[in-house]
Design a protein around this motif. Structure first.
Motif, PDB file in Angstrom:
ATOM      1  N   MET A 173     -12.261 -14.070 -46.358  1.00  0.00           N
ATOM      2  CA  MET A 173     -12.721 -15.309 -45.770  1.00  0.00           C
ATOM      3  C   MET A 173     -14.105 -14.912 -45.237  1.00  0.00           C
ATOM      4  SD  MET A 173     -11.879 -17.854 -42.739  1.00  0.00           S
ATOM      5  CE  MET A 173     -13.519 -18.774 -42.112  1.00  0.00           C
ATOM      6  N   ALA A 174     -14.267 -13.606 -44.525  1.00  0.00           N
ATOM      7  CA  ALA A 174     -15.842 -13.529 -44.181  1.00  0.00           C
ATOM      8  C   ALA A 174     -16.671 -13.104 -45.240  1.00  0.00           C
ATOM      9  CB  ALA A 174     -15.524 -12.146 -43.247  1.00  0.00           C
ATOM     10  N   ALA A 175     -16.169 -12.409 -46.353  1.00  0.00           N
ATOM     11  CA  ALA A 175     -16.825 -12.111 -47.425  1.00  0.00           C
ATOM     12  C   ALA A 175     -17.461 -13.443 -48.185  1.00  0.00           C
ATOM     13  CB  ALA A 175     -16.067 -11.177 -48.492  1.00  0.00           C
ATOM     14  N   SER A 176     -16.404 -14.428 -48.297  1.00  0.00           N
ATOM     15  CA  SER A 176     -16.834 -15.533 -49.020  1.00  0.00           C
ATOM     16  C   SER A 176     -17.961 -16.273 -48.196  1.00  0.00           C
ATOM     17  CB  SER A 176     -15.638 -16.318 -49.452  1.00  0.00           C
ATOM     18  OG  SER A 176     -15.233 -16.679 -48.269  1.00  0.00           O
ATOM     19  N   ALA A 177     -17.623 -16.311 -46.962  1.00  0.00           N
ATOM     20  CA  ALA A 177     -18.538 -16.959 -46.057  1.00  0.00           C
ATOM     21  C   ALA A 177     -19.957 -16.296 -46.355  1.00  0.00           C
ATOM     22  CB  ALA A 177     -18.085 -16.780 -44.472  1.00  0.00           C
ATOM     23  N   LYS A 178     -20.047 -15.004 -46.418  1.00  0.00           N
ATOM     24  CA  LYS A 178     -21.334 -14.222 -46.410  1.00  0.00           C
ATOM     25  C   LYS A 178     -22.006 -14.576 -47.556  1.00  0.00           C
ATOM     26  CE  LYS A 178     -23.008  -9.799 -45.399  1.00  0.00           C
ATOM     27  NZ  LYS A 178     -23.216  -8.268 -45.052  1.00  0.00           N
ATOM     28  N   SER A 179     -21.412 -14.738 -48.609  1.00  0.00           N
ATOM     29  CA  SER A 179     -22.026 -14.774 -49.890  1.00  0.00           C
ATOM     30  C   SER A 179     -22.494 -16.397 -50.007  1.00  0.00           C
ATOM     31  CB  SER A 179     -21.075 -14.727 -51.087  1.00  0.00           C
ATOM     32  OG  SER A 179     -19.824 -15.380 -51.055  1.00  0.00           O
ATOM     33  N   PHE A 180     -21.633 -17.282 -49.316  1.00  0.00           N
ATOM     34  CA  PHE A 180     -22.014 -18.746 -49.206  1.00  0.00           C
ATOM     35  C   PHE A 180     -23.324 -18.713 -48.581  1.00  0.00           C
ATOM     36  CE2 PHE A 180     -21.754 -22.348 -46.243  1.00  0.00           C
ATOM     37  CZ  PHE A 180     -22.038 -23.346 -47.040  1.00  0.00           C
ATOM     38  N   LEU A 181     -23.492 -18.048 -47.320  1.00  0.00           N
ATOM     39  CA  LEU A 181     -24.692 -18.115 -46.650  1.00  0.00           C
ATOM     40  C   LEU A 181     -25.925 -17.492 -47.198  1.00  0.00           C
ATOM     41  CD1 LEU A 181     -23.198 -17.195 -42.961  1.00  0.00           C
ATOM     42  CD2 LEU A 181     -23.993 -19.299 -43.715  1.00  0.00           C
ATOM     43  N   ALA A 182     -25.544 -16.412 -48.171  1.00  0.00           N
ATOM     44  CA  ALA A 182     -26.709 -15.724 -48.805  1.00  0.00           C
ATOM     45  C   ALA A 182     -27.006 -16.549 -49.662  1.00  0.00           C
ATOM     46  CB  ALA A 182     -26.369 -14.410 -49.204  1.00  0.00           C
ATOM     47  N   ASP A 183     -26.461 -17.403 -50.425  1.00  0.00           N
ATOM     48  CA  ASP A 183     -26.836 -18.205 -51.434  1.00  0.00           C
ATOM     49  C   ASP A 183     -27.384 -19.522 -50.967  1.00  0.00           C
ATOM     50  OD1 ASP A 183     -24.077 -17.121 -53.720  1.00  0.00           O
ATOM     51  OD2 ASP A 183     -26.135 -16.007 -53.268  1.00  0.00           O
ATOM     52  N   ALA A 184     -27.155 -19.788 -49.769  1.00  0.00           N
ATOM     53  CA  ALA A 184     -27.580 -21.303 -49.439  1.00  0.00           C
ATOM     54  C   ALA A 184     -29.126 -21.420 -49.636  1.00  0.00           C
ATOM     55  CB  ALA A 184     -27.245 -21.467 -48.081  1.00  0.00           C
ATOM     56  N   ARG A 194     -24.553 -25.755 -28.370  1.00  0.00           N
ATOM     57  CA  ARG A 194     -24.111 -26.412 -26.997  1.00  0.00           C
ATOM     58  C   ARG A 194     -23.471 -27.830 -27.214  1.00  0.00           C
ATOM     59  NH1 ARG A 194     -27.163 -29.044 -23.482  1.00  0.00           N
ATOM     60  NH2 ARG A 194     -29.297 -28.789 -24.741  1.00  0.00           N
ATOM     61  N   VAL A 195     -24.102 -28.785 -28.206  1.00  0.00           N
ATOM     62  CA  VAL A 195     -23.690 -29.968 -28.259  1.00  0.00           C
ATOM     63  C   VAL A 195     -23.030 -30.321 -29.470  1.00  0.00           C
ATOM     64  CG1 VAL A 195     -25.669 -30.761 -26.773  1.00  0.00           C
ATOM     65  CG2 VAL A 195     -25.912 -30.806 -29.373  1.00  0.00           C
ATOM     66  N   GLY A 196     -22.616 -29.481 -30.408  1.00  0.00           N
ATOM     67  CA  GLY A 196     -22.017 -29.669 -31.740  1.00  0.00           C
ATOM     68  C   GLY A 196     -20.771 -29.550 -31.722  1.00  0.00           C
ATOM     69  N   ASN A 197     -19.854 -29.745 -32.760  1.00  0.00           N
ATOM     70  CA  ASN A 197     -18.607 -29.711 -32.771  1.00  0.00           C
ATOM     71  C   ASN A 197     -18.166 -28.182 -33.212  1.00  0.00           C
ATOM     72  OD1 ASN A 197     -18.951 -29.177 -35.554  1.00  0.00           O
ATOM     73  ND2 ASN A 197     -18.178 -31.335 -36.033  1.00  0.00           N
ATOM     74  N   ASN A 198     -16.756 -28.003 -33.363  1.00  0.00           N
ATOM     75  CA  ASN A 198     -16.456 -26.768 -33.251  1.00  0.00           C
ATOM     76  C   ASN A 198     -16.820 -26.059 -34.967  1.00  0.00           C
ATOM     77  OD1 ASN A 198     -15.359 -26.250 -30.917  1.00  0.00           O
ATOM     78  ND2 ASN A 198     -13.179 -26.818 -31.362  1.00  0.00           N
ATOM     79  N   PHE A 199     -16.730 -26.942 -35.777  1.00  0.00           N
ATOM     80  CA  PHE A 199     -17.195 -26.387 -36.938  1.00  0.00           C
ATOM     81  C   PHE A 199     -18.686 -25.899 -37.092  1.00  0.00           C
ATOM     82  CE2 PHE A 199     -18.603 -27.103 -41.508  1.00  0.00           C
ATOM     83  CZ  PHE A 199     -17.941 -26.007 -42.073  1.00  0.00           C
ATOM     84  N   LEU A 200     -19.533 -26.845 -36.369  1.00  0.00           N
ATOM     85  CA  LEU A 200     -20.979 -26.566 -36.297  1.00  0.00           C
ATOM     86  C   LEU A 200     -21.021 -25.004 -35.529  1.00  0.00           C
ATOM     87  CD1 LEU A 200     -22.929 -29.713 -35.661  1.00  0.00           C
ATOM     88  CD2 LEU A 200     -23.243 -27.782 -37.586  1.00  0.00           C
ATOM     89  N   ARG A 201     -20.353 -24.933 -34.661  1.00  0.00           N
ATOM     90  CA  ARG A 201     -20.304 -23.671 -33.762  1.00  0.00           C
ATOM     91  C   ARG A 201     -20.002 -22.582 -34.642  1.00  0.00           C
ATOM     92  NH1 ARG A 201     -17.450 -26.837 -28.723  1.00  0.00           N
ATOM     93  NH2 ARG A 201     -19.628 -27.784 -27.820  1.00  0.00           N
ATOM     94  N   LEU A 202     -18.922 -22.606 -35.344  1.00  0.00           N
ATOM     95  CA  LEU A 202     -18.483 -21.419 -36.264  1.00  0.00           C
ATOM     96  C   LEU A 202     -19.630 -21.030 -37.217  1.00  0.00           C
ATOM     97  CD1 LEU A 202     -16.045 -19.905 -36.575  1.00  0.00           C
ATOM     98  CD2 LEU A 202     -15.510 -21.645 -38.558  1.00  0.00           C
ATOM     99  N   CYS A 203     -20.455 -22.166 -37.803  1.00  0.00           N
ATOM    100  CA  CYS A 203     -21.464 -21.946 -38.591  1.00  0.00           C
ATOM    101  C   CYS A 203     -22.427 -21.021 -37.831  1.00  0.00           C
ATOM    102  CB  CYS A 203     -22.208 -23.350 -39.180  1.00  0.00           C
ATOM    103  SG  CYS A 203     -21.003 -23.869 -40.251  1.00  0.00           S
ATOM    104  N   VAL A 204     -22.951 -21.605 -36.413  1.00  0.00           N
ATOM    105  CA  VAL A 204     -23.849 -20.823 -35.850  1.00  0.00           C
ATOM    106  C   VAL A 204     -23.336 -19.501 -35.758  1.00  0.00           C
ATOM    107  CG1 VAL A 204     -25.130 -20.753 -33.524  1.00  0.00           C
ATOM    108  CG2 VAL A 204     -24.759 -22.938 -34.794  1.00  0.00           C
ATOM    109  N   LEU A 205     -22.105 -19.177 -35.275  1.00  0.00           N
ATOM    110  CA  LEU A 205     -21.594 -17.839 -35.158  1.00  0.00           C
ATOM    111  C   LEU A 205     -21.753 -17.017 -36.180  1.00  0.00           C
ATOM    112  CD1 LEU A 205     -20.055 -15.885 -33.552  1.00  0.00           C
ATOM    113  CD2 LEU A 205     -17.711 -16.815 -34.501  1.00  0.00           C
ATOM    114  N   LYS A 206     -21.249 -17.533 -37.575  1.00  0.00           N
ATOM    115  CA  LYS A 206     -21.704 -16.831 -38.792  1.00  0.00           C
ATOM    116  C   LYS A 206     -23.097 -16.433 -38.844  1.00  0.00           C
ATOM    117  CE  LYS A 206     -17.631 -16.815 -40.398  1.00  0.00           C
ATOM    118  NZ  LYS A 206     -16.872 -15.514 -40.345  1.00  0.00           N
ATOM    119  N   VAL A 207     -24.065 -17.547 -38.784  1.00  0.00           N
ATOM    120  CA  VAL A 207     -25.499 -17.098 -38.866  1.00  0.00           C
ATOM    121  C   VAL A 207     -26.041 -15.961 -37.852  1.00  0.00           C
ATOM    122  CG1 VAL A 207     -27.738 -18.180 -38.449  1.00  0.00           C
ATOM    123  CG2 VAL A 207     -26.224 -19.385 -39.677  1.00  0.00           C
TER     124      VAL A 207
END
Length: 961
Positions: free
Chosen positions: A1-12, A72-85
């Motif tokens: 999952m981490a790998a797919s997230a990484k490639s997704f972030l890289a291609d964005a 600080r103000v977003g939902n957990n999914f946004l927090r997860l995205c910030v964590l990955k970044v």
């Protein structure tokens, strides 16, 4: 999952438009403020690309603060995205300027009622541990969360605890007891214990902490004998030992004990894996007994997979100092000495094993023993190594599976190593390679050609014998236009060029050209031409470049090929030089210069802003100037005949006390010529220093050109200008032990020959005779007769390193000066980012960056004052070590003199060997030094003839109080 997230972030953000830093940040900020969750997420995942493009703190600080607000103000999914970044941009974290503000915004979520939000916050804190290692509130939150009843939160706390333990000594010391209680506690589930144990690998900050952690692990390994527990504990044990260093010998013994006594295969596999790690990291700590125990285990194991693992550890050790310790004569009984060769017995047994991997490790061990223990009489062992290598070669060359190719690579590497240290074995190795070449698969043939080329480079004696077989094979390669066939054409042509050390015969050229016409594409022909240029076969290269001129798609490529064709033609002109015919030498050099000038014009046209071809242009310009200097030297030598000294030359010599004046104008011309060669040597040195990314062969080539200039200048000095003080000690030959190419070998032999000639004529027939000038002309012709080699960096850049500088304060408009009062100092902040290509640190790595700041007064304004010379200019230098490819430093500059000053900041690089490389860049800003208001007021009053009143002076000075 981490790998797919990484490639997704890289291609964005793949197709986003080119924007400047502020516009790009504003664009993403707009996305973050959007009401739609999708757009917010898209904006968040585009941040890593923004950091990559604009890696300076001012932007990164703003961007991370915006992300912290979203967290600080977003939902957990946004927090997860910030964590990955954050995890993906870890190396940019230290550029955050407002760390307190950033942490405050993130940390506020830790008090949430939602355990998932708390878990993401803990992971976020763990990812930031490098910039906040000693934050007590973060430490406290992690300790609290370890006691949570929510599994997700506990796992996040374990992740954060591991990261903080690695960074902070205080945290590691404080958490150690807590972790040991949890691991030993009956209430903690086993799967949680398995996750807690790896934290102990970070307890290496001091000896007592490491010791207590080792004791705990020792208890665990005996108290919990289940497979999973033993595996995790042993691996943590190894990593802790590898970090704390002192316990490595004990750890090796423990692992060998488990390998020998534990019946479980999984545990044995882990022990082997950890032994390999320790063999790579600290081979010098392995005692003779350790290697002996490993050999015994390998001899007795019935499982091939385990035997393969143990042999891989032994083959790693056999290439290090450990092998010498093993074979050094041990005190003790004869039995010990006899048994010390268990390693040899094992390797001989495995050489012909039906498992390819085991056989490869077996021959590798034998090769390494033959190479490193040269003082011993190991003749039977060498023969075993050769037979083992030949049998593996036969086995793997018929099979084109990836496993067979990997084994073949090991085999061929061993062959090259064996031939290098035991040249008497080379004949049989080369014969077996040539025999096998005809029947092998194409993939194997390519690798075998590389091996033959490497052997022929080391031992040119063998090269002639290869040509017949190689030409036969080249004729029958076949007509299929597959990639492997094209690659094989290039590899075979390379071996043929290496083997035919002098010029190529017409038959060879015809065969190569026919094959290229039948089967090849343009790229293959270009690669073969490139190899011909590297090996000095310029006539072949010229014909191939000529044939490619009409096959390229852009005018830049056309001009590039045209320049290569002209350079090859120029070098081909120089092959017609004859030893004693100096007038024909001058016409050959003139012809070569004509082609070189055409070529440099074409090369300049081929350069683009993105690819300026600076090394190529520099190298060719130096070659042109060198040929002109050689031509001038031959003319100067001829002038002794064409322009004999005047009748009064002897009188002039007697009055000036310089005996050389008797020879007339040649004395001044020789002085100029010597200075010209010294100047050329300096310029070659500058080219060398600016080529940080060049491979070692290219740098050696530039060095040889520099040495040839120094040689000629030394010869002029020793023969003509100053024969008395000439010394030959520093120029004496160092032997040709480390010669790596045919070009270098030939240049070194010319250098030695010229030095011998010069030494034999030194201090004879003074002041100048025809013998001296003939010796200089012969030296020039001998140097030019060695065909120039255009090395890899001329065609191909494998490593790419550049530095980007940012200065602050910086003006909005580059031509606009920054205003500074002359009684104040300017604090100039220099920040920089090191940018790499796809293979960072392939040839050399940056250790530190040297920044040089200098200022020059461009134009004065106002009156001239008597100012000490020290205040006129600023000259400063600082060295900074980049961390995560970023560095920053500050300079304090004085501008006492009124007017416009030009500040230049130049960076150079220092590699891990301490060598300075002038890579650039150079940045310039302008500063306008203005008179401070009080001094201006005083001056104006003095000009008007009014002495300033005491009261007015006082009021001006203290007005703000």
């Amino acid at each position: 999952m981490a790998a797919s997230a990484k490639s997704f972030l890289a291609d964005a953000g793949y197709g986003e438009q080119e924007l400047d830093a502020n516009s790009a940040l504003m664009e993403l900020d707009k996305g973050l403020r959007s009401g739609k969750l999708g757009e917010q997420c898209e904006a968040v995942v585009r941040f890593p690309r923004l950091f990559q493009k604009y890696p300076f703190p001012i932007l990164i600080n703003s961007a991370f603060l915006k992300l912290a607000d979203v967290f600080r103000v977003g939902n957990n999914f946004l927090r997860l995205c910030v964590l990955k970044v954050t995890q993906q941009s870890e190396k940019h974290l230290e550029k955050i300027l407002n760390v307190d503000e950033f942490v405050k915004r993130i940390f506020s979520v830790i008090h949430s009622n939602d355990p998932v939000a708390r878990a993401i916050t803990l992971r976020m804190l763990g990812s930031m541990a490098s910039i906040i290692p000693e934050r007590k509130n973060a430490h406290h939150s992690i300790r609290q969360s370890l006691d949570s009843h929510d599994n997700v939160e506990v796992e996040a706390a374990i992740f954060a605890a591991a990261n903080f333990s690695a960074q902070s000594k205080d945290f590691a010391a404080g958490i150690c007891n807590k972790i040991s209680e949890m691991i030993q506690g009956l209430a903690t589930p086993v799967d949680l214990k398995l996750k807690l144990i790896p934290i102990l690998q970070h307890m290496h900050h001091d000896a007592s902490l490491a010791s207590s952690s080792r004791q705990l692990l020792q208890q665990l390994v005996t108290s919990y004998p289940s497979t999973k527990m033993v595996i995790v504990t042993l691996h943590t044990f190894t990593l802790l030992a590898a970090s704390s260093l002192v316990d490595i010998p004990k750890q090796v013994q423990l692992l060998l004990q488990y390998l020998k006594n534990d019946p479980r295969k999984a545990v044995k596999r882990l022990a082997i894996q950890d032994l390999k790690l320790l063999a790579n990291k600290t081979p010098h700590t392995w005692s003779r007994e350790n290697i002996q125990a490993l050999c015994e285990s390998a001899l007795h194991t019935p499982y091939d997979s385990l035997k393969l693992g143990m042999l891989s550890v032994l083959s790693t050790l056999s290439g290090t100092i450990a092998i010498k310790q093993y074979f050094s004569s041990a005190p003790g009984t004869a039995a010990t000495t006899a048994r010390s060769f268990d390693l040899v017995k094992l390797a001989q047994e495995c050489c012909y094993h039906n498992n390819r991997g085991i056989a490869a490790h077996g021959v590798r061990i034998l090769t390494n023993i033959s190479a490193s223990c040269q003082e011993k009489d190991l003749l039977p062992l060498e023969q075993d190594a050769v037979f083992g290598l030949e049998s593996l070669l036969v086995l793997c060359s018929q099979d084109d599976s990836p496993g067979a190719q990997a084994t073949l690579k090991i085999t061929l590497t061993c062959m090259v190593k064996l031939v290098k240290c035991r040249p008497h074995l080379s004949q049989s190795v080369v014969e077996s390679l040539l025999t096998q070449l005809h029947s092998a698969q194409d993939a194997a043939r390519i690798l075998m050609c590389h091996c033959l080329a490497a052997i022929a480079m080391q031992l040119p004696v063998l090269a002639d014998g290869m040509l017949g077989d190689l030409m036969d094979l080249y004729k029958v390669i076949g007509r299929a236009a597959t990639d492997k066939k094209q690659e094989l054409l290039v590899s075979l042509a390379t071996v043929i060029f290496v083997s035919s050390q002098k010029a190529l015969s017409p038959e060879i050229k015809t065969v190569i050209k026919q094959q290229l016409e039948n089967t090849s594409n343009g790229w293959t022909a270009y690669r073969i031409a490139r190899q011909a240029s590297r090996m000095g076969n310029h006539d072949m290269a010229r014909e191939l470049y000529q044939s490619l001129l009409t096959q390229v798609a852009s005018e830049h490529f056309y001009f590039w090929l045209n320049s290569l064709k002209e350079f090859s033609h120029a070098e081909q002109c120089l092959t017609g030089l004859q030893e004693d015919n100096y007038s024909s030498a001058l016409s050959c050099i003139a012809e070569a210069l004509k082609s070189y000038h055409k070529g440099i014009a074409s090369l300049t046209a081929a350069s683009t802003p993105l690819n300026p071809l600076s090394f190529q242009c520099g190298f060719v310009k130096l070659r042109i100037d060198l040929l002109q200097a050689f031509s001038q030297l031959i003319c100067t030598c001829n002038s002794l005949k064409t322009s004999p000294p005047p009748a009064i030359a002897t009188t002039i010599a007697m009055t000036s006390g310089n005996d050389l004046q008797r020879c007339g104008r040649i004395s001044n011309q020789m002085k100029l010529s010597m200075e010209e060669f010294r100047n050329l040597a300096t310029r070659y040195g500058d080219l060398y220093q600016s080529s940080f990314d060049a491979d070692s062969a290219t740098l050696r080539n530039v060095e040889l050109q520099q040495q040839s200039c120094l040689l000629i200048s030394h010869a002029i000095e020793a023969l003509i200008l100053d024969p008395e003080s000439a010394s030959f000690q520093e120029y004496s030959s160092n032997g040709t032990a480390h010669v790596e190419s045919e070009y270098e070998r030939r240049m070194m032999s010319v250098f030695n020959h010229v030095l011998e000639e010069v030494e034999s004529l030194n201090r004879k027939y003074a002041p100048v005779s025809y013998l001296h000038t003939a010796c200089l002309c012969s030296a020039v012709i001998a140097l030019l007769k060695v065909p120039l080699s255009f090395q890899r960096y001329f065609f191909q850049k494998l490593q790419s390193t550049s530095i980007k500088l940012a200065l602050s304060p910086s003006p909005r408009n580059p031509a606009e000066p920054i205003a500074v009062q002359n009684n104040q100092q300017l604090a100039l902040k220099v920040e920089g980012v090191v940018q790499h290509g796809s293979k960072p640190g392939l040839f050399r790595k940056i250790q530190s960056v040297c920044l040089n700041v200098s200022s020059v007064l461009q134009s004065k304004s106002g009156q001239d004052y008597k100012i000490p010379i020290d205040n006129m200019t600023n000259e400063m230098e600082q060295r900074v070590e980049p961390h995560n490819d970023y560095f920053s430093t500050q300079f304090l500059l004085n501008f006492v003199i009124l007017g416009t000053h030009n500040i230049t900041v130049e960076s150079s690089v220092i590699d891990s060997n301490g060598i300075v490389w002038k890579t650039g860049p150079k940045t310039t800003i302008f500063v306008k030094s203005l008179e401070d208001p009080y001094s201006q007021q005083v001056r104006l009053q003095q000009q008007q003839g009014q002495p300033p009143s005491q009261q007015q002076q006082q009021r001006t000075a203290y007005s703000r109080f």
